[in-house]
Design an enzyme around this catalytic site. Sequence first.
Site, short mmCIF file in Angstrom:
data_model
loop_
_atom_site.label_atom_id
_atom_site.label_comp_id
_atom_site.label_asym_id
_atom_site.label_seq_id
_atom_site.Cartn_x
_atom_site.Cartn_y
_atom_site.Cartn_z
N ASN A 1 0.87 -1.18 0.00
CA ASN A 1 0.00 0.00 0.00
C ASN A 1 0.90 1.23 0.00
O ASN A 1 1.51 1.55 1.01
CB ASN A 1 -0.88 -0.04 1.26
CG ASN A 1 -1.67 1.26 1.45
OD1 ASN A 1 -1.79 2.06 0.53
ND2 ASN A 1 -2.19 1.46 2.65
N TRP A 2 0.97 1.87 -1.16
CA TRP A 2 1.89 3.01 -1.29
C TRP A 2 1.35 4.31 -0.70
O TRP A 2 2.04 5.30 -0.66
CB TRP A 2 2.22 3.24 -2.77
CG TRP A 2 3.23 2.30 -3.33
CD1 TRP A 2 3.86 1.26 -2.68
CD2 TRP A 2 3.76 2.31 -4.67
NE1 TRP A 2 4.74 0.63 -3.54
CE2 TRP A 2 4.69 1.25 -4.76
CE3 TRP A 2 3.53 3.10 -5.79
CZ2 TRP A 2 5.40 0.98 -5.95
CZ3 TRP A 2 4.22 2.83 -6.96
CH2 TRP A 2 5.13 1.78 -7.03
N LYS A 3 0.08 4.30 -0.31
CA LYS A 3 -0.53 5.53 0.23
C LYS A 3 -0.30 6.69 -0.75
O LYS A 3 -0.41 6.48 -1.94
CB LYS A 3 0.04 5.79 1.62
CG LYS A 3 -0.06 4.52 2.49
CD LYS A 3 0.18 4.75 3.93
CE LYS A 3 0.01 3.43 4.67
NZ LYS A 3 0.08 3.55 6.09
N HIS B 1 -9.46 1.39 4.69
CA HIS B 1 -8.19 1.56 5.40
C HIS B 1 -8.38 2.51 6.59
O HIS B 1 -9.17 3.45 6.51
CB HIS B 1 -7.13 2.10 4.44
CG HIS B 1 -5.76 2.07 5.03
ND1 HIS B 1 -5.31 3.05 5.88
CD2 HIS B 1 -4.77 1.15 4.94
CE1 HIS B 1 -4.08 2.73 6.27
NE2 HIS B 1 -3.74 1.59 5.71
N GLU C 1 -6.70 4.88 7.64
CA GLU C 1 -6.47 6.30 7.35
C GLU C 1 -7.70 6.93 6.68
O GLU C 1 -7.98 8.11 6.87
CB GLU C 1 -5.21 6.45 6.48
CG GLU C 1 -3.95 6.24 7.32
CD GLU C 1 -2.77 5.67 6.56
OE1 GLU C 1 -2.74 5.71 5.33
OE2 GLU C 1 -1.85 5.15 7.25
N GLU D 1 -5.40 -4.69 10.64
CA GLU D 1 -4.42 -3.63 10.77
C GLU D 1 -4.65 -2.86 12.08
O GLU D 1 -5.42 -1.89 12.11
CB GLU D 1 -4.53 -2.66 9.59
CG GLU D 1 -4.19 -3.30 8.26
CD GLU D 1 -3.50 -2.33 7.33
OE1 GLU D 1 -2.44 -2.67 6.83
OE2 GLU D 1 -4.02 -1.22 7.15
N GLY E 1 2.54 2.58 10.68
CA GLY E 1 3.47 3.69 10.50
C GLY E 1 4.17 4.10 11.79
O GLY E 1 4.80 5.16 11.85
N SER F 1 3.50 -1.88 10.21
CA SER F 1 4.96 -1.94 10.38
C SER F 1 5.57 -3.29 10.02
O SER F 1 6.51 -3.75 10.68
CB SER F 1 5.35 -1.53 11.82
OG SER F 1 4.91 -0.20 12.09
P1 PGA Z 1 2.88 0.54 7.57
O1 PGA Z 1 1.41 0.71 6.95
O2 PGA Z 1 3.44 -0.74 7.00
O3 PGA Z 1 3.63 1.75 7.12
O4 PGA Z 1 2.71 0.48 9.06
C1 PGA Z 1 0.55 -0.38 6.79
C2 PGA Z 1 -0.77 0.08 6.20
O5 PGA Z 1 -1.25 1.15 6.57
O6 PGA Z 1 -1.36 -0.61 5.33
#
Ligand code: PGA
Length: 249
Positions: free
Chosen positions: A9-11, A95, A97, A167, A173, A213
Amino acid sequence: MRKKLMAANWKMYKTPDQTRDFFRNFLPLVSGQTRDEIVVCPPFLDLPAAIESAKGSNVAIGAQNVHWKEEGAFTGETSAAQLLAIGVTHVVVGHSERRQYFGETDDTVNLRLKTALEAGLTPICCVGEVLEEREAGMTDDVLRRQCVRAFHAISAKKAAKLVVAYEPVWAIGTGKTATPEIAAEAHAVIRYEAGKIFGEEFAAQLRILYGGSVKPENASALMAQEEIDGALVGGASLDPKSLAAIVKY
Ligand code: PGA
């Protein structure tokens, strides 16, 4: 029995040029790697470059969101038909976010999920508790609620392609990873809930990814858990070597 899915997931990172660069470096590192499925989910803007770069390879391309309407006056949104038209096969739904910063609710997650499944996309539906919920001992309740609401009014037949990602928001993150045991426990709760909704046979086949992470250093310990059927990788997926190391855990 369940083929693992390793998803990036590149966001909101990378331009189309950076996307092409990534694939130029990444594809040779994972060529012939067929043990698991590999999916990269770049920002919408980079989807055409990613699809073109990954053509004929063992890497599929996913989007990070999808709207539930076929088309219409929905500024800033993207439909399933638009994604399919350019060759997208997977989509991240719900997600944390999106839930945290963009008003995503359990109900809109349900709408998006239904639409993705009907369109034939493979949705990666994200669930997970925030730190306060974990500390208050509410993790199982939160996961149950998120699953019940996300899967509402979807039949097992329709849900065939469903993938869930656990998640824990406190691990995203932050550099903090859930231990393999913590993740496996949460996965068992999700699988049990999916069993109640879709039936046990379905639940036994359901792939549940872990995200939060994931790095080359912890991928093999996480993937060794029977309950963990792959990873959703954010930060560590931006570098081709790092993502390749995770894929080859
Ligand atoms: P991260 O993000 O690996 O940077 O913790 C995971 C995600 O949000 O899918």
